[in-house]
Design a protein around this motif. Structure first.
Motif, short mmCIF file in Angstrom:
data_model
loop_
_atom_site.label_atom_id
_atom_site.label_comp_id
_atom_site.label_asym_id
_atom_site.label_seq_id
_atom_site.Cartn_x
_atom_site.Cartn_y
_atom_site.Cartn_z
N THR A 284 -3.83 17.48 -8.45
CA THR A 284 -4.97 17.84 -7.46
C THR A 284 -4.64 17.08 -6.10
N SER A 285 -3.97 15.81 -6.11
CA SER A 285 -3.73 14.86 -5.17
C SER A 285 -5.13 14.36 -4.74
N SER A 286 -6.08 14.51 -5.60
CA SER A 286 -7.40 13.94 -5.16
C SER A 286 -8.10 13.02 -6.33
N SER A 287 -8.25 11.62 -5.84
CA SER A 287 -9.06 10.80 -6.93
C SER A 287 -10.39 11.40 -7.20
N ALA A 288 -11.10 11.87 -5.97
CA ALA A 288 -12.30 12.40 -6.11
C ALA A 288 -12.60 13.74 -7.05
N GLY A 323 -2.29 2.90 -5.17
CA GLY A 323 -1.15 3.53 -4.78
C GLY A 323 -0.98 4.06 -3.25
N THR A 324 -1.91 4.20 -2.61
CA THR A 324 -2.14 4.53 -1.03
C THR A 324 -1.89 3.36 -0.52
N SER A 325 -2.38 1.97 -1.08
CA SER A 325 -1.93 0.87 -0.15
C SER A 325 -0.60 0.40 -0.14
N ALA A 368 -5.12 11.92 2.73
CA ALA A 368 -5.97 10.93 3.57
C ALA A 368 -5.00 9.77 3.88
N GLY A 369 -4.19 9.49 2.95
CA GLY A 369 -3.57 8.15 3.10
C GLY A 369 -2.75 8.13 4.33
N ILE A 370 -2.06 9.25 4.76
CA ILE A 370 -1.28 9.46 6.05
C ILE A 370 -2.09 9.35 7.38
N LEU A 397 4.66 12.55 -2.70
CA LEU A 397 4.32 11.14 -2.83
C LEU A 397 2.72 10.96 -3.05
N ASP A 398 2.07 11.94 -2.35
CA ASP A 398 0.40 11.70 -2.50
C ASP A 398 0.21 11.83 -3.91
N MET A 399 0.78 12.82 -4.41
CA MET A 399 0.54 13.38 -5.86
C MET A 399 0.53 12.18 -6.85
N ILE A 400 1.69 11.46 -6.62
CA ILE A 400 1.99 10.22 -7.59
C ILE A 400 1.12 9.05 -7.20
N ARG A 401 0.92 8.84 -5.80
CA ARG A 401 -0.17 7.64 -5.46
C ARG A 401 -1.38 8.08 -6.06
N THR A 402 -1.88 9.27 -6.36
CA THR A 402 -3.24 9.54 -6.60
C THR A 402 -3.18 9.17 -8.17
N VAL A 404 -1.46 6.82 -9.49
CA VAL A 404 -1.84 5.30 -9.52
C VAL A 404 -3.28 4.91 -9.18
N ASN A 405 -3.65 5.67 -8.25
CA ASN A 405 -5.01 5.36 -7.89
C ASN A 405 -5.97 5.49 -8.93
N ILE A 406 -5.97 6.47 -9.81
CA ILE A 406 -6.82 6.43 -10.72
C ILE A 406 -6.56 5.69 -12.13
#
Ligand code: ASP
Length: 427
Positions: A284-288, A323-325, A368-370, A397-402, A404-406
């Motif tokens: 989903t590329s979304s932590s929410a 992940g985003t940072s 959102a990160g970009i 990359l968004d998929m993978i950083r998400t 990491v975020n969760i």
């Protein structure tokens, strides 16, 4: 009669993902773009909508019932301080790791100059959209993020998923007021919130029944949409590699070290328990959107108490994005170096600060990160058009950083739980 063993959720999601990827590859080869956008993509959209639908009520009911159950203000402030402190620490580690890797690998140095125009031409319109979004954020007072946190109307705060922080603010405020009143007075209200929370958790269970179909549709349609970009991917391979290496180090080295030092959870158990949430974050590329499942996995599989998950995870999904940072640090240096600019120590330190703040300010939604990266670039004086260079690879990359975020949020939930438990009881 032998009861048939049900396949675990993470396997079902994984099968959905693999089928989605295979479908996407077939669809690309047989020119099935229209079919995919008419018949497959909507299934993914419905699934994401279901998850988003549950996010606001989940935050409200779980935070209020979580705080009300703490029964004591000093416990709340202790947990709050610990949570925010560790969130900042892991974000700082992530940005520093990103900077370290990008300085060593220096993917921007090998970026072919002739490709720059190609990227700028191709992504010009999207870039100006992101620049505009970012300039709206930038033109505001330094206290604007504080102002944005306090809603003037609860209904409008709940009307948009991007205003999660406002809902969190209301829920904490409401929860504190419950604690401050005698239990006799608030008992019916607390019971209502606890009951509602259970209903929402049941809804999540039901939504997860269709998760494999949802991720199938999401991945299938993403592959079809990304198809045209594959030729541009190659010149970005080294940049993508640097980001992914950093993200993998967070998942497989940094968090396991935290788990080892601060909890008793074995990291194999941690990853087995969190797999459904991680796979969903990837799709989903979304932590929410992933939050409901992150909470369920932490509670059921890692045995983190509901008091902790209902407080730590909604806040983490909104403000803790390691992940985003990390990605923003790598991307900023990559773009600067592709433009032939060398960043001095001061600029690199500015990246640490702005990427930390920008990741806190990033909404927990795809891409959102970009947008917030534009702010990091401005702070260090790198042309913001540079985001055109990385657009083509941003989604994977968004998929993978998400993920990491969760994973970061869940690690910290486990740590907070451990630190709050004495002799098997939450203190
Ligand atoms: N998609 C990320 C998240 O929801 C945010 C980002 O880095 O774009 O966690």
């Amino acid at each position: 009669m032998i009861k048939k063993k049900k396949l675990a959720l993470h396997w079902k999601i994984l099968i959905g993902m693999l089928l989605g990827i295979s479908y996407g590859l077939v669809a690309v080869n047989f020119d099935m773009e229209t079919f995919t956008s008419d018949w497959i993509k909507p299934l993914g959209t419905i699934f994401i909508n279901l998850l988003k639908l549950i996010a606001v009520p989940l935050i409200l009911f779980s935070l209020v019932s979580g705080i009300a159950n703490l029964k004591d203000i000093s416990k709340l402030s202790r947990m709050g301080l610990k949570t925010v402190g560790i969130y900042l620490l892991t974000t700082f580690i992530a940005v520093s790791l990103g900077l370290f890797l990008v300085n060593i690998i220096d993917p921007g140095a090998s970026f072919p100059q002739e490709d720059q125009h190609k990227f700028e031409e191709r992504y010009g319109s999207e870039v100006s959209k992101k620049q505009q979004d970012a300039s709206e954020v930038r033109g505001e007072s330094p206290l604007q993020s504080l102002v944005d946190m306090v809603p003037s109307n609860l209904v409008s705060a709940m009307a948009e998923n991007s205003r999660m922080l406002q809902v969190i603010f209301f829920a904490i405020f409401f929860g504190i007021s419950i604690i401050l009143l005698p239990e006799k007075t608030t008992e019916p209200v607390t019971r209502f919130f606890v009951g509602m929370n259970s209903v929402i958790l049941k809804m999540i269970d039901l939504i997860m029944e269709v998760a494999p179909i949802g991720v199938f549709a999401l991945l299938g349609s993403i592959i079809v949409e990304l198809k045209g970009d594959s030729a541009l991917f190659t010149s970005l391979a080294l940049y993508g590699f640097t980001v992914i290496l950093g993200l993998l180090l967070m998942i497989f080295v940094v968090y396991p070290i935290f788990l080892k030092i601060f909890t008793k959870i074995k990291y194999q158990d941690f990853y087995k328990g969190m797999a459904p949430a991680q796979l969903l974050a990837l799709s989903t590329s979304s932590s929410a959107a992933t939050l409901p499942v992150t909470m369920e996995c932490c509670e059921k599989n890692l045995k983190v108490s509901r008091e902790v998950t209902s407080f730590v995870l909604p806040i983490g999904a909104t403000i803790n994005m390691d992940g985003t940072s990390l990605y923003q640090a790598v991307a900023a240096v990559f773009i600067a170096s592709a433009f032939g600019m060398d960043l001095n120590l001061g600029q690199q330190l500015t990246i640490v600060l702005t990427a930390t703040l920008a990741s806190i300010g990033s909404a927990a939604v795809p891409g959102a990160g970009i947008v917030m990266l534009v702010i990091v670039l401005t702070a260090i004086g790198v042309p913001t058009e540079g985001i055109a260079l990385i657009f083509a690879v941003d989604r994977p990359l968004d998929m993978i950083r998400t993920v990491v975020n969760i994973t970061g949020d869940s690690t910290i939930a486990a740590i907070i739980h451990r630190s709050e438990v004495r002799n098997g009881n939450i203190i």
